[in-house]
Scaffold this motif. Sequence first.
Motif, mmCIF file in Angstrom:
data_model
loop_
_atom_site.group_PDB
_atom_site.id
_atom_site.type_symbol
_atom_site.label_atom_id
_atom_site.label_comp_id
_atom_site.label_asym_id
_atom_site.label_seq_id
_atom_site.Cartn_x
_atom_site.Cartn_y
_atom_site.Cartn_z
ATOM 1 N N LYS A 5 40.227 51.569 34.705
ATOM 2 C CA LYS A 5 39.806 50.351 35.175
ATOM 3 C C LYS A 5 38.663 49.492 34.304
ATOM 4 N N ASN A 6 38.761 48.208 34.369
ATOM 5 C CA ASN A 6 37.783 47.444 33.571
ATOM 6 C C ASN A 6 36.691 47.277 34.509
ATOM 7 N N PRO A 7 35.521 47.709 34.116
ATOM 8 C CA PRO A 7 34.302 47.581 35.006
ATOM 9 C C PRO A 7 34.285 46.173 35.336
ATOM 10 N N LYS A 8 34.533 45.351 34.418
ATOM 11 C CA LYS A 8 34.063 43.686 35.038
ATOM 12 C C LYS A 8 35.102 43.326 35.889
ATOM 13 N N ALA A 9 36.128 44.129 36.343
ATOM 14 C CA ALA A 9 37.022 43.705 37.136
ATOM 15 C C ALA A 9 37.089 44.270 38.589
ATOM 16 N N ASN A 10 35.672 44.540 39.035
ATOM 17 C CA ASN A 10 35.286 45.180 40.314
ATOM 18 C C ASN A 10 35.533 43.876 41.453
ATOM 19 N N VAL A 11 36.325 44.100 42.204
ATOM 20 C CA VAL A 11 36.629 42.859 43.254
ATOM 21 C C VAL A 11 35.580 43.155 44.295
ATOM 22 N N GLY A 12 35.205 44.100 44.844
ATOM 23 C CA GLY A 12 34.444 44.475 45.815
ATOM 24 C C GLY A 12 32.743 44.148 45.790
ATOM 25 N N ARG A 13 32.496 43.793 44.617
ATOM 26 C CA ARG A 13 31.018 43.791 44.212
ATOM 27 C C ARG A 13 30.557 42.250 45.088
ATOM 28 N N ASN A 14 31.289 41.401 45.232
ATOM 29 C CA ASN A 14 30.816 40.047 45.675
ATOM 30 C C ASN A 14 31.419 39.834 47.408
ATOM 31 N N SER A 15 31.826 40.954 47.784
ATOM 32 C CA SER A 15 32.447 40.919 49.398
ATOM 33 C C SER A 15 31.660 40.628 50.279
ATOM 34 N N SER A 16 30.225 40.985 50.255
ATOM 35 C CA SER A 16 29.265 40.487 51.116
ATOM 36 C C SER A 16 28.787 39.033 51.074
ATOM 37 N N LEU A 17 28.957 38.391 50.031
ATOM 38 C CA LEU A 17 28.858 37.085 49.795
ATOM 39 C C LEU A 17 30.031 36.466 50.378
ATOM 40 N N TYR A 18 31.324 36.941 50.093
ATOM 41 C CA TYR A 18 32.307 36.067 50.846
ATOM 42 C C TYR A 18 32.229 36.246 52.212
#
Length: 242
Positions: A5-18
Amino acid sequence: MELKKNPKANVGRNSSLYFAVGLNVMLLLTYLGLEHKTYETETVKADILMMTEQLEEDIPITTINIPPPPPPPKQLVTEVITVVEDVEEVEETFVESSEVGQDDIIEERVVSVEEVEVVEVEEDVEVPFAVIERVPQFPGCKGNNAELKACFQEKMQEHLQKHFRYPPTAAELDIQGKVFVFFLIDKYGKVAKIQTRGPNELLETEAERIISLLPKMEPGKQRNKPVGVPYSIPINFKLQEQ
């Protein structure tokens, strides 16, 4: 081959904002849906009436023939001029002026005392009932001034009881009160100048009627001369309780 996994490709990091943005969008859409209003529109049909032809009704003109009034009768005026001969001679007379000028002499005339006529004017004197030398004498009263005064008041009470009559309208309306009556026994012994003051006009009228029925009296005297005597008396109108 192992995938990393690419550490920059973490999709869940902005889930709270969305989630927050989506929640706000849903709330906005819900608010707009609740506030949206619709109105019922009615279809109005407008008809235009075109008048192509106008019906005109011919009203016949009625002529009324009124005969003219007859002419006034002719009056023949004949003027007769008579010539009179001036035979008599008229003498002109001089009219003396009655105006007085500055140069005219005024005749002085001395008026004697015998020529002056003195006319005695009788004054209507009024003396109060309490201080008059001889009070008005009621019919049937005799004696001195004190006895006449007591008899006068006694006869006055008898007169009130004899002619007293309660007004029917005042009795129906339960009108009661005391009426003060002021009147004058003139120098001829007659009752005059009746004045009343009370709570109601009906009672005042009845009190005036009672006093107007007083008989003619022998007038009061002051220094052996008939004079007017003013007098006042209260009349109490009171209904008896049954």
